[in-house]
Design a protein around this motif. Structure first.
Motif, mmCIF file in Angstrom:
data_model
loop_
_atom_site.group_PDB
_atom_site.id
_atom_site.type_symbol
_atom_site.label_atom_id
_atom_site.label_comp_id
_atom_site.label_asym_id
_atom_site.label_seq_id
_atom_site.Cartn_x
_atom_site.Cartn_y
_atom_site.Cartn_z
ATOM 1 N N LYS A 242 0.836 -1.221 0.000
ATOM 2 C CA LYS A 242 0.000 0.000 0.000
ATOM 3 C C LYS A 242 0.863 1.261 0.000
ATOM 4 N N GLU B 11 3.380 10.228 -9.804
ATOM 5 C CA GLU B 11 2.660 10.584 -11.029
ATOM 6 C C GLU B 11 2.130 12.014 -10.944
ATOM 7 N N LYS B 12 1.622 12.404 -9.798
ATOM 8 C CA LYS B 12 1.136 13.769 -9.625
ATOM 9 C C LYS B 12 2.275 14.780 -9.791
ATOM 10 N N GLN C 271 3.128 15.102 -13.476
ATOM 11 C CA GLN C 271 2.128 15.883 -14.182
ATOM 12 C C GLN C 271 2.288 17.391 -13.855
ATOM 13 N N GLU D 170 2.192 1.752 -3.498
ATOM 14 C CA GLU D 170 1.138 2.237 -4.378
ATOM 15 C C GLU D 170 0.890 3.735 -4.142
ATOM 16 N N ARG D 171 0.895 4.128 -2.900
ATOM 17 C CA ARG D 171 0.667 5.531 -2.574
ATOM 18 C C ARG D 171 1.794 6.417 -3.110
ATOM 19 N N GLU D 172 3.020 5.952 -2.946
ATOM 20 C CA GLU D 172 4.165 6.730 -3.437
ATOM 21 C C GLU D 172 4.166 6.817 -4.967
ATOM 22 N N CYS D 173 3.731 5.804 -5.609
ATOM 23 C CA CYS D 173 3.657 5.846 -7.080
ATOM 24 C C CYS D 173 2.635 6.873 -7.537
ATOM 25 N N ARG D 174 1.491 6.967 -6.884
ATOM 26 C CA ARG D 174 0.495 7.967 -7.245
ATOM 27 C C ARG D 174 1.033 9.385 -7.002
ATOM 28 N N GLU D 175 1.778 9.550 -5.890
ATOM 29 C CA GLU D 175 2.362 10.860 -5.617
ATOM 30 C C GLU D 175 3.421 11.222 -6.678
ATOM 31 N N ARG E 236 9.851 12.262 -5.330
ATOM 32 C CA ARG E 236 8.771 11.271 -5.315
ATOM 33 C C ARG E 236 9.164 10.009 -6.078
ATOM 34 N N ALA F 116 9.341 6.349 -4.433
ATOM 35 C CA ALA F 116 8.590 5.253 -5.041
ATOM 36 C C ALA F 116 9.503 4.069 -5.302
#
Length: 543
Positions: free
Chosen positions: A130, A140-141, A144, A133-138, A170, A174
């Motif tokens: 988990k 990606e943000k 972007q 997964e959270r670090e990967c979303r951060e 980040r 990740a």
């Protein structure tokens, strides 16, 4: 994956084991109660031998008593069965059930610990997943945001650099979480493989072995339960065989003969009653006076005979004469009296033998003391020796007296000399009687003391003995020691007193003597100095 099922199964196995142990315990209680009830039954029906005069030992009674003894042994074997089951089956089951509970608890704890450890590994792996997964979303943000600022012409270079640094941070975090997740995943997979292929199979194998041992123990207890019963079967068979032998030992002929011997009286059957003609007065005028007179005479004789036989009949078929039991058992019928006298003579002979053995032992001890004074004083044995001598004299006199009564019952009085002997013995015996009414009958024809002699004299007791002259003296004696003569039939004498000898010692240690005043009795032969006259006509020899 069936840990809970195995938990329930092993618990069921222990419950079944305890249930069987409870069954064995109740069976033991049944055996114990059965044995106890059998023993109480035997005790209830066993004869109580408190008195010497027991009931006749009929073969049927002896067989029943033997059956009771065998039944008592059978009850003992039931107790053996209960003890064997309690020790070999019930006790073993309770001990094994306790050990089984302890072992089952240990294996289940090991299984639960292994499951808890695997769950902990899974939680660690899941957390790292988990977080990755959270670090990967951060990341990606952040990428972007960087791309938007980089394409925006209005954005300053500082904002772009800041966004780029944020993106690199980040991305790095990740990557670290990815590596950590990969490590946790690898560790969990290894622990899971170990759990399902090593730890749990080993625990299940131990539970399986434990359950199999429980099954084997139950099988052994089943066999021991049966062996406890089978071990006593040979002894129980012997008890049953003893009962069968007791049943076969019943002899109806012997029992009938014992009844006859027990109740045989020895009386003569009563004679016929005479016809008494009461019509002689009616026909006196037409009948002859001589005939009437002869009838009267015959009537008198018959009346006397009738009275005598009626007196005898009162005991034969009616009530027994009242009164307490006499010493010579004259209150009993002849045959029963003979048995009682014989039993008493046998008992007295046994006592005499004991006293004689004691006398011999005291004399030997006295000789030892005389030869070795340091071992004891010979004079200390004199009182005991004198007491033993007195007991021997008393027992010999009692034996002589009872033998005289026995001879009287057996009817060994045939000739005149025998009648004199019987008369003297009766004189000796009846001194202590209150009255001669304890004799068997007043009819002279039924008296067992001797043949009746026709004479006109009858004493007040209606006895049929002749008043013979006293026996002549066959010698004289001088008293060496004084003798008190307290016992019945004995003659007291002083030291130095001279007496007439009228009957020699027959080997029982007693001599019959008479004073000058006619008083007769028995004196100890060892207390007198005897001088017999040669060719004495008065000497009487008894065989």
């Amino acid at each position: 994956d069936q840990f809970d099922s195995l938990d329930k199964h092993t618990q069921w196995g222990i419950d079944f084991l305890e249930r069987y142990a409870k069954f064995v315990k109740e069976r033991i209680e049944i055996e114990q109660n059965y044995a106890k009830q059998l023993r109480n039954l035997v005790k209830k029906y066993c004869p109580k031998r408190s008195s010497k005069d027991e009931e006749p030992r009929f073969t049927s009674c002896v067989a029943f008593f033997n059956i009771l003894n065998e039944l008592n042994d059978y009850a003992g074997q039931r107790e053996v069965v209960a003890e064997e089951m309690a020790h070999r089956v019930y006790g073993e089951l309770m001990r094994y059930a306790h050990d089984l509970k302890t072992e089952r608890k240990m294996h289940l704890q090991e299984g639960r610990k292994a499951q808890q450890y695997l769950d902990m590994c899974w939680k660690q792996m899941d957390n790292s997943k988990k977080k990755f997964e959270r670090e990967c979303r951060e990341a990606e943000k952040a990428q972007q945001s960087y791309e938007r600022l980089d394409n925006d012409t209005n954005a300053t270079k500082a904002d772009v650099e800041k966004a780029k640094q944020q993106l690199n941070l980040r991305t790095h975090m990740a990557d670290e979480n990815k590596n950590e997740y990969a490590a946790q995943l690898q560790n969990f997979n290894g622990e899971q493989h170990k759990h399902f292929y090593v730890v749990i199979p080993q625990i299940y194998k131990q539970l399986q072995e434990m359950d199999e041992r429980r099954t084997i123990k139950l099988s052994e207890c089943y066999r021991g339960f049966a062996d406890s019963e089978r071990k006593v079967i040979p002894i129980i068979s012997k008890c049953l065989e003893g009962m069968v032998l007791a049943a076969k030992s019943v002899d109806e002929r012997r029992d009938s003969q014992m009844v006859v011997d027990s109740f045989k009286s020895g009386f003569e059957p009563p004679g016929d009653f005479p016809f008494e003609d009461y019509s002689q007065h009616i026909y006196r005028t037409i009948s002859d006076g001589t005939i009437s007179a002869s009838k009267q005479e015959s009537g008198k004789v018959d009346a006397k005979t009738t009275v005598g036989k009626a007196k005898g009949k009162l005991w034969l078929f009616g009530k027994k004469p009242k009164g307490t039991a006499l010493e010579d058992f004259s209150h009993l019928p002849p045959e029963q009296r003979r048995k009682k006298l014989q039993q008493r003579i046998d008992e007295l002979n046994r006592e005499l033998q004991k006293e004689s053995d004691q006398k011999e032992a005291l004399n030997k001890m006295k000789d030892v003391y005389e030869k070795n004074p340091q071992m004891g004083d010979p004079g200390s044995l004199q009182p005991k020796l004198a007491e033993t001598m007195n007991n021997i004299d008393r027992l010999r006199m009692e034996i002589h007296k009872n033998e005289a009564w026995l001879s009287e019952v057996e009817g060994k009085t045939g000739g005149r000399g025998d009648r004199r002997h019987s008369s003297d013995i009766n004189h000796l015996v009846t001194q202590g009687r209150e009255s001669p009414e304890g004799s068997y009958t007043d009819d002279a024809n039924q008296e067992v003391r001797g043949p009746p002699q026709q004479h006109g004299h009858h004493n007040e007791f209606d006895d049929d003995f002749e008043d013979d002259d006293p026996l002549p003296a066959i010698g004289h004696c001088k008293a060496i020691y004084p003798f008190d003569g307290h016992n019945e039939g004995t003659l007291a004498m002083k030291e130095g007193e001279v007496l007439y000898i009228i009957e020699e010692d027959k080997g029982d240690g007693w001599t019959r003597a008479r004073r000058q005043n006619g008083e007769e009795g028995y004196v100890p032969t060892s207390y007198i100095d005897v001088t017999l006259e040669k060719n004495s006509k008065g000497a009487v020899t008894y065989i």
